[in-house]
Write an enzyme that holds these catalytic residues in place. Structure first.
Site, PDB file in Angstrom:
ATOM      1  N   TYR A 105      26.419  71.713  42.016  1.00 48.35           N
ATOM      2  CA  TYR A 105      25.407  71.409  41.139  1.00 48.35           C
ATOM      3  C   TYR A 105      24.635  70.117  41.677  1.00 48.35           C
ATOM      4  CZ  TYR A 105      26.856  74.512  37.542  1.00 48.35           C
ATOM      5  OH  TYR A 105      26.923  75.720  36.753  1.00 48.35           O
ATOM      6  N   LYS A 138      40.074  76.170  45.220  1.00 49.17           N
ATOM      7  CA  LYS A 138      40.003  77.286  46.061  1.00 49.17           C
ATOM      8  C   LYS A 138      40.518  76.739  47.460  1.00 49.17           C
ATOM      9  CE  LYS A 138      39.413  81.681  47.160  1.00 49.17           C
ATOM     10  NZ  LYS A 138      39.897  82.735  46.648  1.00 49.17           N
ATOM     11  N   ASP A 163      40.594  82.251  41.442  1.00 54.92           N
ATOM     12  CA  ASP A 163      40.553  83.820  41.122  1.00 54.92           C
ATOM     13  C   ASP A 163      41.967  84.068  40.647  1.00 54.92           C
ATOM     14  OD1 ASP A 163      42.136  83.122  43.644  1.00 54.92           O
ATOM     15  OD2 ASP A 163      41.754  84.902  44.493  1.00 54.92           O
ATOM     16  N   ASP A 180      32.398  75.792  35.284  1.00 52.04           N
ATOM     17  CA  ASP A 180      31.365  76.416  34.565  1.00 52.04           C
ATOM     18  C   ASP A 180      31.842  77.863  34.057  1.00 52.04           C
ATOM     19  OD1 ASP A 180      28.698  77.042  33.762  1.00 52.04           O
ATOM     20  OD2 ASP A 180      28.087  78.180  35.490  1.00 52.04           O
ATOM     21  N   ASP A 218      33.578  79.625  30.380  1.00 53.43           N
ATOM     22  CA  ASP A 218      32.869  80.411  29.690  1.00 53.43           C
ATOM     23  C   ASP A 218      33.955  81.546  29.218  1.00 53.43           C
ATOM     24  OD1 ASP A 218      30.498  79.545  29.421  1.00 53.43           O
ATOM     25  OD2 ASP A 218      29.216  81.435  29.901  1.00 53.43           O
TER      26      ASP A 218
HETATM   27  C1  IPM Z   1      26.709  75.015  30.992  1.00 56.89           C
HETATM   28  C2  IPM Z   1      25.652  75.948  31.542  1.00 56.89           C
HETATM   29  C3  IPM Z   1      24.783  75.177  32.567  1.00 56.89           C
HETATM   30  C4  IPM Z   1      25.628  74.828  33.808  1.00 56.89           C
HETATM   31  C5  IPM Z   1      23.519  75.739  32.899  1.00 56.89           C
HETATM   32  C6  IPM Z   1      22.400  75.862  31.787  1.00 56.89           C
HETATM   33  C7  IPM Z   1      22.583  74.983  34.029  1.00 56.89           C
HETATM   34  O1  IPM Z   1      26.181  77.114  31.874  1.00 56.89           O
HETATM   35  O2  IPM Z   1      26.466  73.973  30.485  1.00 56.89           O
HETATM   36  O3  IPM Z   1      27.734  75.449  31.335  1.00 56.89           O
HETATM   37  O4  IPM Z   1      25.867  75.659  34.295  1.00 56.89           O
HETATM   38  O5  IPM Z   1      26.355  73.876  33.901  1.00 56.89           O
HETATM   39 MG    MG Z   2      27.970  77.489  31.831  1.00 53.17          MG
END
Ligand code: IPM
Ligand code: MG
Length: 354
Positions: A138, A184, A216, A240, A244
């Site tokens: 990032y 990793k 993984d 990230d 999710d």
């Molecule tokens: C998050 C989002 C962001 C990230 C994107 C929008 C850049 O997915 O906050 O997790 O990858 O950090």
């Molecule tokens: Mg995200």
């Protein structure tokens, strides 16, 4: 206690869910010793269309001079990829918000909404991801041309130390018995440095068990035995992805909250769902991700564990009465964004009055 809260509503469903977050903060302002003042700090795609800048200087100044930032979501389908979203990166980098705190807790009453079979849910899901938020891929150091593209995965000792230390301190504060590190290290050099530092820092926490898992395998364990995890610390890219995956386990992405934190700076609190253009303007988005982000704001920026817990309980109680469409139940009323917020606000008011 006077606090200035900057508010960035953003795009899509952002303004709808932020309204409900502000509603909760207003109740707290009315019924506790907190006195909140709100200052708008527009950013994102709509703002970019007007000013050609997704984070006007004025907005950043407002944020910088506030005690915390409540944030909606960014992104518009008719803009090129990343044009709106990059404002988030400017804020994270600009304020050095090196912690991305992402708790996922499955409320008992939402167990049926979890996509996992009951035997996999086991004793329940209550995990906090502590994601490094400023380094790794990032940093966006790299290049692209017609034939190749590259990004540097940069981990520094300073960057690893501060996030890992934060994770152990967080685990200690919450009474967790284990910290899991996700990397990793069987392949990537940054992960090898990370793992070394994880164990160096871990030595200062003899009562806390340390566990290393490759990313993984972790993705598998998170759906196979989520009850095994408490505090999970990881780098930016892995965080990230796994956050999710985790967010869906609590019934809906709309339930998941986050804090972009620097313990010594203005921190930013946002639901983890995006701007959801497909449902924007319909008043059906789930405001709970934002309301639980307000809980995090109270606990992490304003040092108020107690009121944060009241917000949590108000959410849990409200879920017994009605739900937004993403978590709807045959037996309960299906509510709009605003009605869901009202129900939680009502519950909170009653709890704070006592
Ligand atoms: C998050 C989002 C962001 C990230 C994107 C929008 C850049 O997915 O906050 O997790 O990858 O950090
Ligand atoms: Mg995200």
């Amino acid at each position: 206690m006077k606090k200035i809260i900057s508010v960035c509503r953003g795009d899509g469903v952002g303004p709808e869910v932020v309204n409900e977050g502000v509603k909760i903060l207003e109740i707290i302002s009315d019924y506790t010793e907190f006195d909140f003042e709100f200052k708008e700090a527009p950013a994102g795609g709509e703002v970019w269309k007007k000013f050609g800048n997704n984070l006007p200087e004025q907005s950043f100044e407002t944020i910088r001079n506030s005690d915390a930032l409540l944030f909606g979501a960014l992104g518009l389908p008719d803009l090129p990829l990343g044009v709106a979203e990059s404002a988030i990166m400017k804020i994270r980098q600009g304020l050095d918000l090196y912690v991305n705190l992402r708790p996922i807790k499955l409320y008992d009453i939402l167990r049926e909404k979890c996509p996992l079979k009951d035997e996999f849910i086991g004793s329940g899901i209550d995990i906090t991801f502590v994601r490094e938020n400023t380094e790794g891929l990032y940093k966006n150091i790299g290049s692209i041309d017609e034939d190749s593209a590259q990004n540097l995965m940069l981990y520094t000792r300073k960057g690893c130390e501060r996030i890992i230390k934060y994770a152990f301190e967080f685990a200690k504060k919450k009474g967790h018995s284990k910290v899991t590190s996700v990397d990793k290290a069987n392949l990537l050099k940054p992960s090898q440095l990370w793992r070394k530092i994880f164990h160096e820092i871990g030595e200062n926490y003899p009562k806390i068990q340390k566990e290393d898992i490759y990313v993984d395998a972790y993705c598998q364990w998170l759906i196979r035995a989520p009850y095994k995890f408490q505090t999970v610390v990881t780098g930016n890219m892995f965080g990230d992805i796994i956050s999710d995956e985790g967010a869906f386990l609590i019934g809906s992405l709309g339930m998941a909250s986050s804090g972009n934190i620097n313990p010594r700076n203005v921190s930013m609190y946002e639901p983890i769902h995006g701007s959801a253009p497909d449902i924007a303007g319909k008043g059906i988005a789930n405001p709970i991700g934002t309301i639980l982000s307000v809980k995090l704001m109270l606990q992490e920026s304003f040092n108020s564990l107690e009121i944060g817990n009241e917000v949590d309980k108000a959410v849990e109680e409200a879920l017994k009465e009605g739900r937004t469409v993403d978590i709807k139940s045959e037996k309960l009323k299906t509510l709009s964004t605003e009605e869901m917020g009202d129900l939680i606000a009502e519950q909170l008011k009653n709890r704070l009055k006592k």
